[in-house]
Design an enzyme around this catalytic site. Sequence first.
Site, PDB file in Angstrom:
ATOM      1  N   TYR A 155       0.850  -1.196   0.000  1.00 26.50           N
ATOM      2  CA  TYR A 155       0.000   0.000   0.000  1.00 26.50           C
ATOM      3  C   TYR A 155       0.882   1.240   0.000  1.00 26.50           C
ATOM      4  O   TYR A 155       1.791   1.361   0.817  1.00 26.50           O
ATOM      5  CB  TYR A 155      -0.910   0.027   1.243  1.00 26.50           C
ATOM      6  N   GLU A 161      -0.399   4.785  -0.453  1.00 28.12           N
ATOM      7  CA  GLU A 161      -1.196   6.015  -0.586  1.00 28.12           C
ATOM      8  C   GLU A 161      -0.317   7.239  -0.396  1.00 28.12           C
ATOM      9  O   GLU A 161       0.507   7.287   0.524  1.00 28.12           O
ATOM     10  CB  GLU A 161      -2.314   6.036   0.458  1.00 28.12           C
ATOM     11  N   ASP A 212      -5.811  13.453 -25.280  1.00 26.20           N
ATOM     12  CA  ASP A 212      -5.834  12.075 -24.788  1.00 26.20           C
ATOM     13  C   ASP A 212      -5.252  11.217 -25.895  1.00 26.20           C
ATOM     14  O   ASP A 212      -5.920  10.888 -26.869  1.00 26.20           O
ATOM     15  CB  ASP A 212      -7.278  11.668 -24.460  1.00 26.20           C
ATOM     16  N   THR A 258      -3.092   5.903 -21.903  1.00 26.39           N
ATOM     17  CA  THR A 258      -3.067   4.607 -21.238  1.00 26.39           C
ATOM     18  C   THR A 258      -1.667   4.041 -21.424  1.00 26.39           C
ATOM     19  O   THR A 258      -0.960   4.407 -22.373  1.00 26.39           O
ATOM     20  CB  THR A 258      -4.105   3.638 -21.848  1.00 26.39           C
ATOM     21  N   LYS A 264      -2.102  -0.634 -24.599  1.00 30.16           N
ATOM     22  CA  LYS A 264      -2.257  -0.262 -26.021  1.00 30.16           C
ATOM     23  C   LYS A 264      -0.888  -0.175 -26.726  1.00 30.16           C
ATOM     24  O   LYS A 264      -0.046  -1.025 -26.505  1.00 30.16           O
ATOM     25  CB  LYS A 264      -3.033   1.046 -26.156  1.00 30.16           C
ATOM     26  N   ARG A 266      -1.782  -2.431 -17.844  1.00 32.06           N
ATOM     27  CA  ARG A 266      -2.965  -1.567 -17.900  1.00 32.06           C
ATOM     28  C   ARG A 266      -2.803  -0.470 -16.859  1.00 32.06           C
ATOM     29  O   ARG A 266      -2.476  -0.739 -15.698  1.00 32.06           O
ATOM     30  CB  ARG A 266      -4.218  -2.384 -17.640  1.00 32.06           C
TER      31      ARG A 266
HETATM   32  C1  LIG Z   1      -8.773   7.539 -26.078  1.00 32.59           C
HETATM   33  C2  LIG Z   1      -9.038   6.686 -24.872  1.00 32.59           C
HETATM   34  N1  LIG Z   1      -9.065   7.261 -23.673  1.00 32.59           N
HETATM   35  C3  LIG Z   1      -9.336   6.544 -22.556  1.00 32.59           C
HETATM   36  C4  LIG Z   1      -9.548   5.196 -22.619  1.00 32.59           C
HETATM   37  C5  LIG Z   1      -9.914   4.462 -21.346  1.00 32.59           C
HETATM   38  O1  LIG Z   1      -8.985   3.553 -20.957  1.00 32.59           O
HETATM   39  P1  LIG Z   1      -9.353   2.366 -19.924  1.00 32.59           P
HETATM   40  O2  LIG Z   1     -10.090   1.341 -20.710  1.00 32.59           O
HETATM   41  O3  LIG Z   1      -8.015   1.908 -19.430  1.00 32.59           O
HETATM   42  O4  LIG Z   1     -10.181   2.954 -18.836  1.00 32.59           O
HETATM   43  C6  LIG Z   1      -9.509   4.542 -23.844  1.00 32.59           C
HETATM   44  C7  LIG Z   1      -9.746   3.077 -23.918  1.00 32.59           C
HETATM   45  O5  LIG Z   1     -10.048   2.496 -24.897  1.00 32.59           O
HETATM   46  C8  LIG Z   1      -9.252   5.313 -25.016  1.00 32.59           C
HETATM   47  O6  LIG Z   1      -9.240   4.753 -26.218  1.00 32.59           O
END
Ligand SMILES: Cc1ncc(COP(=O)(O)O)c(C=O)c1O
Length: 422
Positions: A60, A62, A205, A232, A235, A241
């Site tokens: 843990y 935190e 993002d 993320t 991917k 993950r």
């Molecule tokens: C552009 C984008 N943002 C956020 C996410 C969310 O990721 P997670 O599935 O790990 O919550 C994804 C997942 O496919 C994504 O394609």
Amino acid sequence: MNGSPSHNYRTRLQSSDPAIHDALVGEEKRQQAGIELIPSENYTYPEVLELLGSVFTNKYSEGYPGKRYYGGQKYTDFIEILACERAKKLFRGEHANVQPLSGSAMNQAVYLGLLKPGDTILAMELSHGGHLTHGAPVSHMGTIFNFVRYKSLPDGTLDYHAIAQLAEKHKPQMVLCGYSSYPRDLDYAAFRQIADSVGALAMADISHYGGLVAGNAMANPMDFGFDVITTTTHKSLRGPRGGLIVSKLKHAKAIDKSVFPGLQGGPHMNAVAAIATTLLKAQQPAFKEHCQQVLANAQALAEQFHKHAVTLVTGGTENHLLVINTIVSFDINGHDAQELLDQVGITTNKQVIPDDPLSPARPSGIRIGTPAATTRGMLEPDMMKIADWITDTLNNPNDANHLETISRQVNQFCAQFDVPGL
Ligand SMILES: Cc1ncc(COP(=O)(O)O)c(C=O)c1O
């Protein structure tokens, strides 16, 4: 007898929980036997699998390095500091947070940390390629913030003039770009300018193509003065993950507070260790070459589909993914196309297309991508075969013998390619 730790762990699992053991073995066989084309998936590094199963999972932590709420943080502080340093170097940011438990949590943490409930965010429409967390009405974020959505044009490009007009009209506090199923690159200079024109924050993002940005194969929004990028760590980056936030220093405090204690409790330190290793791998020349191959493979797929007169949303790709309009190309909805391809060992996912007249459960397309296949070592000639098999399968949905033949060919083909970690 094999005395390796993984062998021992398998033997233990087999006797303590044979049902889960058998499911694990089944999934390993599935990942070996078929072609993985879901653009958000990949085969992670063996080191990542080891770290995810390591004793860091027991801890843990935190808080943040040097400011934890539990003792015993000598090694967890070390790995988190290293992961953040590597993230800042790779994505050219002033601050990094590696604690978000997933991509969704990382986006939520940024919105909640930098904005107030009710603020306006300009983001891409879901059916045009945006993600659920970019304000889709079914997501909680869509109810907490006022999302205004922009769309792509019929040729797939973005009309930056129209996005600027939307910004002028709605005066957003944040302009968000990035996507889950948009097969084109983005003009970050234009997005930054639009954000500046209304005094908004600029956020990207880059979850889907974070690996390609890290590998210098695609542009990095931080080079265009963005306030914050999120990605993320699975991917295209090939890590565990998780979620990673990179920002300007002026947002550091607000983002860190928003992740913990705002949104989460203890970070998953096994994932943080694995993220650190992933980011080191991403600095290597081999990863840069891999990223170029991911893009070359996507081009090869698109060219072969063009030869078969298959209709691609936006007409092609500039990144790692393609969206096929299966209704126009084969008169099959995306759900049925996905199932048929599953039958022959090719894994894809159903996908809504821009302004899809069909439902998300049975939409008009499928989405395919090259990161996982490239990780297994597949090259352009292999992509041509894959495009042939996909076309052949979707042209012969009722010919069981033919589908069986394709399935055998796919299976034999896959046997030539190792799966990392297996
Ligand atoms: C552009 C984008 N943002 C956020 C996410 C969310 O990721 P997670 O599935 O790990 O919550 C994804 C997942 O496919 C994504 O394609």
